[in-house]
Design a protein around this motif. Sequence first.
Motif, short mmCIF file in Angstrom:
data_model
loop_
_atom_site.label_atom_id
_atom_site.label_comp_id
_atom_site.label_asym_id
_atom_site.label_seq_id
_atom_site.Cartn_x
_atom_site.Cartn_y
_atom_site.Cartn_z
N THR A 1 -6.22 -9.20 -3.99
CA THR A 1 -6.92 -10.03 -3.00
C THR A 1 -6.86 -11.51 -3.38
OG1 THR A 1 -8.45 -8.21 -2.68
CG2 THR A 1 -9.13 -10.32 -1.79
N ARG B 1 -1.46 -10.59 -0.76
CA ARG B 1 -2.38 -10.18 0.30
C ARG B 1 -1.68 -9.45 1.44
NH1 ARG B 1 -5.33 -15.62 0.55
NH2 ARG B 1 -6.25 -15.58 -1.52
N LEU C 1 -1.80 -5.65 1.54
CA LEU C 1 -3.04 -4.88 1.73
C LEU C 1 -3.21 -4.44 3.18
CD1 LEU C 1 -5.33 -7.09 -0.53
CD2 LEU C 1 -4.36 -4.84 -1.07
#
Length: 172
Positions: A163, A169, A172
């Motif tokens: 994160t 990112r 995800l």
Amino acid sequence: MSKREEWEALGFEAYDAGELTLYMNDDFCTHNGTCVRAYPGLFNPKRTPWFDPSVASTEDIARVIEMCPSGAMRYIWEGEKRVRVMFEPENQRSAAYDGEKLVGFCQLQMDEGDVWIVTHTESDPAYAGQGIAKRLVSKVANAARVAQKKLSPRCNYAAKVLTEDPAFRELL
Ligand code: SF4
């Protein structure tokens, strides 16, 4: 069973590079070209021999091999001082070794279609302060990117690393 024996049983071929032995398994290679681009002249699949260790130092060869995101290229360097981190798809994990000793791993479940689940990350407390856990998660992230998979972290540490780093990112 030693790492050499384990890898040879998996079909890896050994290539002599002086202090270091390169292990390669075409069945694991995703042909993304990372190794070819990383150090011009060191690897060239169109040339015979495809691997020319004379153009680089042992440190540079080790560094480039560690960039392999699929686990197709690995090495053994007797007497190496650094901890090495590599991707081991056969064990569904990235793993850190000090010689033959496993000193950390980031475990995955890779059988969930387009998503790999990150279940656990740990590193040996005796190696604290070397950034090993972060390298393990980064190795998994790079492997997922090349394999075009998403990551679902169920491990709090991996979730934090993925994160916080903008480069990860998108996974995800
Ligand atoms: S970096 Fe690894 S996966 Fe990529 S081309 Fe080289 S050996 Fe194959």
